[in-house]
Design a protein around this motif. Structure first.
Motif, PDB file in Angstrom:
ATOM      1  N   TYR A  15     -16.884 -37.726 -60.527  1.00 34.96           N
ATOM      2  CA  TYR A  15     -17.459 -37.174 -59.294  1.00 34.96           C
ATOM      3  C   TYR A  15     -17.624 -38.294 -58.265  1.00 34.96           C
ATOM      4  O   TYR A  15     -17.909 -39.439 -58.642  1.00 34.96           O
ATOM      5  N   ASN A  43     -23.829 -29.663 -73.912  1.00 37.34           N
ATOM      6  CA  ASN A  43     -24.301 -29.739 -72.529  1.00 37.34           C
ATOM      7  C   ASN A  43     -23.821 -31.058 -71.912  1.00 37.34           C
ATOM      8  O   ASN A  43     -23.962 -32.120 -72.524  1.00 37.34           O
ATOM      9  N   SER A  45     -20.824 -32.061 -71.349  1.00 39.52           N
ATOM     10  CA  SER A  45     -19.556 -32.606 -71.846  1.00 39.52           C
ATOM     11  C   SER A  45     -18.410 -32.409 -70.849  1.00 39.52           C
ATOM     12  O   SER A  45     -17.342 -32.991 -71.019  1.00 39.52           O
ATOM     13  N   GLY A  46     -18.626 -31.582 -69.822  1.00 31.95           N
ATOM     14  CA  GLY A  46     -17.598 -31.449 -68.790  1.00 31.95           C
ATOM     15  C   GLY A  46     -16.887 -30.104 -68.763  1.00 31.95           C
ATOM     16  O   GLY A  46     -15.855 -29.958 -68.096  1.00 31.95           O
ATOM     17  N   LYS A  47     -17.436 -29.090 -69.427  1.00 31.61           N
ATOM     18  CA  LYS A  47     -16.789 -27.772 -69.465  1.00 31.61           C
ATOM     19  C   LYS A  47     -16.666 -27.167 -68.062  1.00 31.61           C
ATOM     20  O   LYS A  47     -15.597 -26.701 -67.662  1.00 31.61           O
ATOM     21  N   SER A  48     -17.788 -27.163 -67.331  1.00 33.99           N
ATOM     22  CA  SER A  48     -17.754 -26.570 -65.991  1.00 33.99           C
ATOM     23  C   SER A  48     -16.852 -27.382 -65.065  1.00 33.99           C
ATOM     24  O   SER A  48     -16.160 -26.818 -64.216  1.00 33.99           O
TER      25      SER A  48
HETATM   26  N1  LIG Z   1     -21.667 -32.237 -58.647  1.00 36.75           N
HETATM   27  C1  LIG Z   1     -21.795 -33.260 -59.509  1.00 36.75           C
HETATM   28  N2  LIG Z   1     -21.940 -34.535 -59.078  1.00 36.75           N
HETATM   29  C2  LIG Z   1     -22.046 -35.561 -59.942  1.00 36.75           C
HETATM   30  N3  LIG Z   1     -22.033 -35.409 -61.277  1.00 36.75           N
HETATM   31  C3  LIG Z   1     -21.901 -34.160 -61.765  1.00 36.75           C
HETATM   32  C4  LIG Z   1     -21.792 -33.014 -60.914  1.00 36.75           C
HETATM   33  N4  LIG Z   1     -21.665 -31.920 -61.685  1.00 36.75           N
HETATM   34  C5  LIG Z   1     -21.716 -32.351 -62.952  1.00 36.75           C
HETATM   35  N5  LIG Z   1     -21.854 -33.686 -63.006  1.00 36.75           N
HETATM   36  C6  LIG Z   1     -21.913 -34.501 -64.237  1.00 36.75           C
HETATM   37  O1  LIG Z   1     -20.707 -34.323 -64.953  1.00 36.75           O
HETATM   38  C7  LIG Z   1     -20.954 -34.227 -66.352  1.00 36.75           C
HETATM   39  C8  LIG Z   1     -20.352 -32.933 -66.874  1.00 36.75           C
HETATM   40  O2  LIG Z   1     -21.034 -31.827 -66.276  1.00 36.75           O
HETATM   41  P1  LIG Z   1     -20.572 -30.324 -66.479  1.00 36.75           P
HETATM   42  O3  LIG Z   1     -21.439 -29.491 -65.614  1.00 36.75           O
HETATM   43  O4  LIG Z   1     -19.099 -30.247 -66.294  1.00 36.75           O
HETATM   44  O5  LIG Z   1     -20.893 -30.133 -68.035  1.00 36.75           O
HETATM   45  P2  LIG Z   1     -20.945 -28.801 -68.906  1.00 36.75           P
HETATM   46  O6  LIG Z   1     -20.189 -29.080 -70.160  1.00 36.75           O
HETATM   47  O7  LIG Z   1     -20.526 -27.636 -68.091  1.00 36.75           O
HETATM   48  O8  LIG Z   1     -22.506 -28.714 -69.250  1.00 36.75           O
HETATM   49  P3  LIG Z   1     -23.450 -27.411 -69.536  1.00 36.75           P
HETATM   50  O9  LIG Z   1     -23.189 -27.004 -70.961  1.00 36.75           O
HETATM   51  O10 LIG Z   1     -24.833 -27.956 -69.374  1.00 36.75           O
HETATM   52  O11 LIG Z   1     -23.105 -26.350 -68.529  1.00 36.75           O
HETATM   53  C9  LIG Z   1     -22.463 -34.328 -66.520  1.00 36.75           C
HETATM   54  O12 LIG Z   1     -22.748 -35.660 -66.911  1.00 36.75           O
HETATM   55  C10 LIG Z   1     -23.014 -34.044 -65.159  1.00 36.75           C
HETATM   56  O13 LIG Z   1     -24.182 -34.775 -64.924  1.00 36.75           O
END
Ligand SMILES: Nc1ncnc2c1ncn2[C@@H]1O[C@H](COP(=O)(O)OP(=O)(O)OP(=O)(O)O)[C@@H](O)[C@H]1O
Ligand SMILES: [Mg+2]
Length: 211
Positions: A15, A43, A45-48
């Motif tokens: 990011y 949580n 790990s970067g899925k979203s």
């Molecule tokens: N807009 C952003 N700006 C900076 N860092 C971000 C942003 N969105 C997510 N991150 C970081 O990127 C990493 C992955 O986040 P992401 O939301 O992709 O995880 P996730 O697997 O979807 O988590 P969850 O299960 O909590 O939904 C995390 O360390 C988060 O802090």
């Protein structure tokens, strides 16, 4: 042999403003038309972040994402990709923007310039398919969580995307709401859609609805 509908090659992403901390480090995957894929991980790990790359909301720092033959890195492709890939976010309250369910279903089609008479037909058919007919004149905030999530899914489906990304669509729902949404996922599979489901409770739900 079938071509993948989504192809991710050597994707790296950090990011902006995060000191180059890689959230996605060398991700490669292929998804084929009609597949229902679960994206699992802890949580943070970067899925979203990965999901947002699959419809061009985010663009890789390195590597590439190709959707239905279109590279997300090319700005001219973004509109076409948005038509092909529908995304349902975790919290329907963040997704629903219109005053009435009916307007919610029209919103995406209006943006894409669909003719009003075609819009009407599609809204009617979608409301029937998603069991939302009795809610069309309701404001979304008068619906339950599961009903709202169904509206969010219907609002994306009505654009007729080939690919659906559902980012933890059931995490905020009670068991009945979860079952409603998961049954909808089973329906999407029957319709031949490609579905990417970000979820932490896949195994249990999968067994329950026989996906
Ligand atoms: N807009 C952003 N700006 C900076 N860092 C971000 C942003 N969105 C997510 N991150 C970081 O990127 C990493 C992955 O986040 P992401 O939301 O992709 O995880 P996730 O697997 O979807 O988590 P969850 O299960 O909590 O939904 C995390 O360390 C988060 O802090
Ligand atoms: Mg997430």
């Amino acid at each position: 042999m079938k071509e993948p509908i989504i192809s991710v090659r050597g994707l790296r992403y950090s990011y902006p403003g995060s000191d180059d901390r890689l959230v996605l480090n060398d991700i490669s995957l292929e998804i084929f038309p009609g597949e229902v894929i679960a994206l699992l991980g802890a949580n943070g790990s970067g899925k979203s972040t990965l999901a947002r790359h699959l419809n061009g909301l985010l663009i890789p720092n390195e590597g590439q994402v190709v959707v239905a033959g279109l590279c997300t890195g090319a700005e001219t492709n973004v509109w076409e990709i948005r038509k092909k890939v529908g995304m349902v976010f975790q919290n329907p309250d963040n997704q629903l923007v219109a005053a009435l369910v009916e307007e919610e279903l029209a919103f995406g089609m209006e943006n894409l310039g669909v003719a009003p008479d075609i819009m009407k037909v599609r809204i009617k058919e979608m409301a029937k398919r998603m069991d939302l007919e009795r809610f069309l004149e309701f404001p979304p905030n008068r619906l339950s969580g599961g009903q709202k999530q169904r509206v969010a899914i219907a609002a994306v489906l009505v654009i007729e995307p080939d690919i659906l990304i559902l980012d933890e669509p059931t995490s905020m729902l009670d068991p009945a709401g979860r079952r409603e949404v998961m049954e909808q996922v089973a329906n999407l599979k029957k319709m031949g859609k490609t579905v990417i489901l970000v979820t932490m409770i896949w195994m249990r739900q999968q067994q329950r609805i026989g996906l």
